[in-house]
Design a protein around this motif. Structure first.
Motif, short mmCIF file in Angstrom:
data_model
loop_
_atom_site.label_atom_id
_atom_site.label_comp_id
_atom_site.label_asym_id
_atom_site.label_seq_id
_atom_site.Cartn_x
_atom_site.Cartn_y
_atom_site.Cartn_z
N ASP A 213 0.83 -1.21 0.00
CA ASP A 213 0.00 0.00 0.00
C ASP A 213 0.86 1.26 0.00
O ASP A 213 0.63 2.19 -0.78
CB ASP A 213 -0.93 0.00 1.21
N SER A 214 1.90 1.30 0.90
CA SER A 214 2.73 2.52 0.99
C SER A 214 3.54 2.72 -0.27
O SER A 214 3.66 3.84 -0.78
CB SER A 214 3.64 2.44 2.22
N ASP B 1 1.36 3.84 -3.01
CA ASP B 1 1.06 5.27 -2.85
C ASP B 1 2.19 6.13 -3.37
O ASP B 1 1.97 7.18 -4.00
CB ASP B 1 0.80 5.59 -1.38
N ILE C 176 -6.92 2.48 -6.35
CA ILE C 176 -6.80 3.11 -5.02
C ILE C 176 -8.06 2.83 -4.19
O ILE C 176 -8.01 2.41 -3.03
CB ILE C 176 -6.58 4.63 -5.18
N GLY C 177 -9.23 3.04 -4.76
CA GLY C 177 -10.47 2.80 -4.03
C GLY C 177 -10.69 1.32 -3.70
O GLY C 177 -11.21 0.98 -2.63
N LEU D 290 -8.42 -1.06 -3.13
CA LEU D 290 -7.59 -1.53 -2.02
C LEU D 290 -8.09 -1.00 -0.68
O LEU D 290 -8.08 -1.72 0.33
CB LEU D 290 -6.14 -1.13 -2.25
N GLU D 291 -8.54 0.22 -0.67
CA GLU D 291 -9.07 0.78 0.58
C GLU D 291 -10.34 0.03 1.01
O GLU D 291 -10.52 -0.30 2.19
CB GLU D 291 -9.37 2.27 0.38
N THR D 292 -11.22 -0.24 0.02
CA THR D 292 -12.46 -0.96 0.34
C THR D 292 -12.17 -2.37 0.85
O THR D 292 -12.79 -2.85 1.82
CB THR D 292 -13.34 -1.05 -0.92
N GLU E 283 -9.53 -3.46 2.43
CA GLU E 283 -9.01 -3.39 3.80
C GLU E 283 -10.15 -3.22 4.81
O GLU E 283 -10.18 -3.86 5.86
CB GLU E 283 -8.04 -2.23 3.92
N VAL E 284 -11.10 -2.34 4.46
CA VAL E 284 -12.22 -2.08 5.37
C VAL E 284 -13.08 -3.34 5.53
O VAL E 284 -13.49 -3.70 6.65
CB VAL E 284 -13.07 -0.90 4.85
N HIS F 205 -4.77 -10.52 0.62
CA HIS F 205 -6.07 -10.35 1.25
C HIS F 205 -6.91 -11.64 1.16
O HIS F 205 -7.72 -11.92 2.05
CB HIS F 205 -6.82 -9.18 0.61
#
Length: 749
Positions: A134-135, A138, A155-156, A158-160, A162-163, A208
């Protein structure tokens, strides 16, 4: 032109069908199925070729043939599976292990491939591979002044993801992973991401996916997870591609629940052996049934999972059996608690048979484990019957009486007071005890066919009856055992005729009625005409074997009484040739009457008949056979006595006319009273004829004509009947001389 076995010319239908059936009967199942095993077999063509020239009846015959062939094939497959069941389980387990290893190898290869790609693209991908996707992603995206549509989606996404994982929203996370896989396919085809970002996306999806799989596995292992949640979680784990792990965890979860519940059950006071066994059995087999249902609903009938389920179920059944052995069976069997052991087995087997409807046949496992303990308890009880019978026989008075409580001991249902005497058996004390213990034993055991112990139980019954008959034989005066020699038991002597006949009554009633009635209880659960026929055949065979033991006792009884009649206490023969050889030297004319020894034989048979008739009410056939054998024993001994015939035929004093006439009269006397008593057998009649013929030949050898000295047969019959009347008290002594005719008046000319 060759014709199919199912096609016939018109007008010869029945003969053709008969020929086809006869031909098929001569073929093995493998030959009949050979046509269906071909890789080029076409069902439509096969049916068309067979039915093209058939009428309706022939087509029905073909359908019946194919249905029978299908049933035979299914039965053959079932037998093959049962015959090679252990090999099938072992092979399935090996296949399951290999599948797991292949999954591990696939994961390892994926990791290696990612490593190779990272090394090829440069050192900047190393942080991504080590877990900092992720870092680093980025950083790569920050360097760009303008992001593409795909990069914005990345980007969206990977964030989703994780959540969703953090909040354990499994279904949405599964959908997101599927979305990512589809996107990877599109990117591969279109190339809308740089190689660095594409590799980072693949690694993120793999990481994941593994995280989600670990979450699901942890959920399955939690004791608080419900059954429905376990099934849904295992299905999700299977969809992630980790089916073997999901199936193993599902079974482990059921196993953990089972072990925890069993510990609680063991620590509680459950109200005795029976309720404890029932509760434990229901718990174990319901858990196995639930596991089988879960496996079938989630993984269908895939061979690898089915083999693992069967292996697990067999292991759980074996653990349950070992627990029963430790808690109940071992001590119960050693103490001879057959009823408790039998109840435990029946409870377990009933639950086990209910489980077989799901396709899990665990009964062979239980039978193999339970059989030794029930067998041990059975043998202990049979030994106890022998010991108890022996102890009672040592103080037995050998008097027949009704049992105090005879419904269970006799095996009869409760009856009214009016016919109680007809149903209750009259036995001596030791026989009543022997019968009651046998009846209770077989009543407690119940059907033992499920453990294949019914044959052992019957053999044990025959063995203990043989032992009891041996005790009865030892009670006869001629064979009493006075010392405790190995193989023998001390018994109280049956001194009187009534006591000795009571021995016979014991054996006959046990063998003919009571013991076969007990054995019926072994197969009370059997149903169907075929089973009833087999049961009847077994009953007949059992009665034959028991009757052999009765014959052994009867032969001992007859031999003892024959020896008492034939020999004196000093061992000298009372029935010898001198009775007849010395008669012709007397000056006085003899008084024609049967010889004293044959009078004693008649008195003995009359006494035995009277006593036996009282003790064998309703069993006249046994009385007849007993008297028949006793008479045969005496007469056959005379017929086969070499010393007697050597004196008569070659001795210094030849047999004279009077001696022959007396011997003839004695034999006719035996024939008359045995005929009147209805126990003149064919063997006895033939033996008497042989004796008379041999005596006549002996007289003829001296040069005399036997016909000139022997009266007519009517004279012998008349004298014998008069003698019978006098010996039974039916004739007055003052009329004897008038009743007995002179032999010279009826001498044969």
């Amino acid at each position: 032109m060759d014709q199919s076995p199912f096609t016939t010319p018109r007008g010869s239908l029945s003969s053709s069908i008969g020929d086809a059936s006869e031909l098929e009967a001569n073929l093995s199942l493998s030959d009949r199925l050979k046509v269906f095993k071909s890789s080029s077999f076409d069902p439509n063509n096969y049916v068309a070729s067979k039915s093209r020239t058939m009428n309706e009846k022939e087509i029905r015959h073909l359908c019946s043939y194919l249905i029978d062939l299908k049933k035979a094939s299914a039965e053959e497959m079932r037998k093959s599976v049962l015959a090679n069941y252990s090999a099938f389980i072992r092979t399935s387990k090996e296949i399951s292990d290999l599948e797991g290893e292949l999954v591990s190898m696939r994961n390892l290869l994926s990791t290696q491939a990612a490593l190779v790609h990272g090394l090829a693209d440069g050192c900047e991908l190393s942080p991504m591979i080590s877990g900092n996707e992720d870092s680093d992603m980025d950083d790569i995206l920050d360097e760009k002044t303008e992001l593409s549509k795909t990069e914005k989606w990345l980007i969206g996404y990977l964030e989703t993801l994780e959540v969703l994982l953090a909040e354990k929203r499994v279904d949405e996370a599964m959908a997101a992973l599927e979305e990512g896989e589809k996107m990877v396919q599109e990117i591969t085809e279109v190339g809308t991401l740089s190689p660095n970002l594409f590799e980072a996306l693949q690694d993120a999806i793999a990481e994941h996916r593994q995280k989600l799989a670990d979450q699901l596995a942890d959920t399955i292992c939690q004791p608080s997870t419900s059954s429905a949640e376990i099934r849904s979680t295992a299905l999700s784990l299977k969809k992630l591609g980790d089916g073997p792990r999901a199936h193993t965890l599902l079974l482990s979860s059921r196993q953990g629940t089972l072990q925890r519940t069993m510990k609680i059950l063991q620590s509680s006071n459950y109200g005795g052996v029976g309720p404890f066994t029932a509760a434990l059995s229901q718990l174990v087999f319901s858990t196995i049934s639930q596991a089988a249902s879960d496996s079938l609903s989630v993984f269908s009938e895939e061979p690898a999972y089915t083999s693992e389920l069967v292996t697990w179920a067999v292991a759980e059944a074996a653990k349950y059996s070992a627990l029963l052995k430790k808690c109940i069976l071992a001590s119960t069997a050693a103490a001879g608690g057959l009823r408790v052991a039998s109840e435990c087995v029946h409870v377990c087997m009933s639950h086990c048979y209910l489980l077989e409807t799901t396709g899990l046949a665990l009964s062979p496992v239980l039978i193999k484990f339970f059989r030794p303990f029930v067998e041990q308890a059975l043998k202990t009880n049979l030994k106890r019957i022998e010991q108890s019978s022996s102890a009672l026989a040592a103080a037995e008075d050998w008097v027949l009486a009704y049992a105090p409580t005879s419904n269970r001991a006799s095996g009869q249902p409760p009856s009214s007071h009016s016919n109680l005497g007809l149903l209750q058996p009259k036995l001596s004390g030791s026989a009543h005890k022997f019968n009651s213990m046998v009846q209770e034993l077989f009543e407690d055991v119940g059907p033992l066919e499920i453990l294949q112990l019914d044959v052992l139980a019957v053999e044990g019954l025959i063995q203990v009856f043989n032992f009891y008959v041996h005790l009865l034989i030892n009670a006869l005066p001629g064979s009493v055992v006075t010392e405790n020699i190995e193989g023998h038991r001390i018994v109280k002597l049956a001194e009187t005729e009534a006591q000795q006949i009571a021995l016979m009554a014991n054996a006959i009633l046990l063998a003919d009625e009571l013991l076969p009635r007990a054995v019926v209880k072994l197969s009370n659960s059997t149903r169907g005409d075929e089973s009833q026929k087999k049961g009847s055949d077994k009953q007949r065979e059992l009665k034959k074997r028991l009757q052999r033991e009765v014959d052994r006792l009867r032969d001992s009884f007859c031999r003892q009484h024959a020896l008492e009649l034939i020999f004196t206490e000093e061992g000298e023969a009372r029935l010898n040739a001198l009775i007849y050889l010395g008669m012709d030297g007397n000056v006085e004319q003899p008084e024609w009457f049967p010889s004293p020894i044959f009078q004693e034989i008649f008195a003995k048979l009359t006494e035995v008949a009277s006593l036996a008739a009282e003790m064998f009410v309703g069993r006249e056939r046994f009385v007849t056979v007993l008297l028949m054998r006793l008479a045969e024993t005496v007469v056959l001994w005379l017929s086969d006595d070499q010393a007697f015939w050597e004196e008569v035929e070659t001795g210094s004093t030849p047999l004279g006319p009077i001696g022959l006439q007396q011997l003839y009269l004695d034999m006719q006397f035996v024939m008359i009273f045995s005929s009147q008593g209805r126990y003149l057998s064919r063997h006895l009649h033939q033996a008497i004829k042989n004796i008379i013929e041999r005596a006549i030949n002996a007289l003829a050898a001296t040069g005399l004509d036997p016909n000139s000295v022997l009266p007519e047969d009517e004279w012998f019959v008349e004298v014998s009947e008069i003698a019978i009347k006098m010996l039974t008290g039916r004739a007055a002594f003052d009329s004897v001389e008038e009743d007995i005719p002179s032999p010279t008046s009826s001498v044969q000319t």
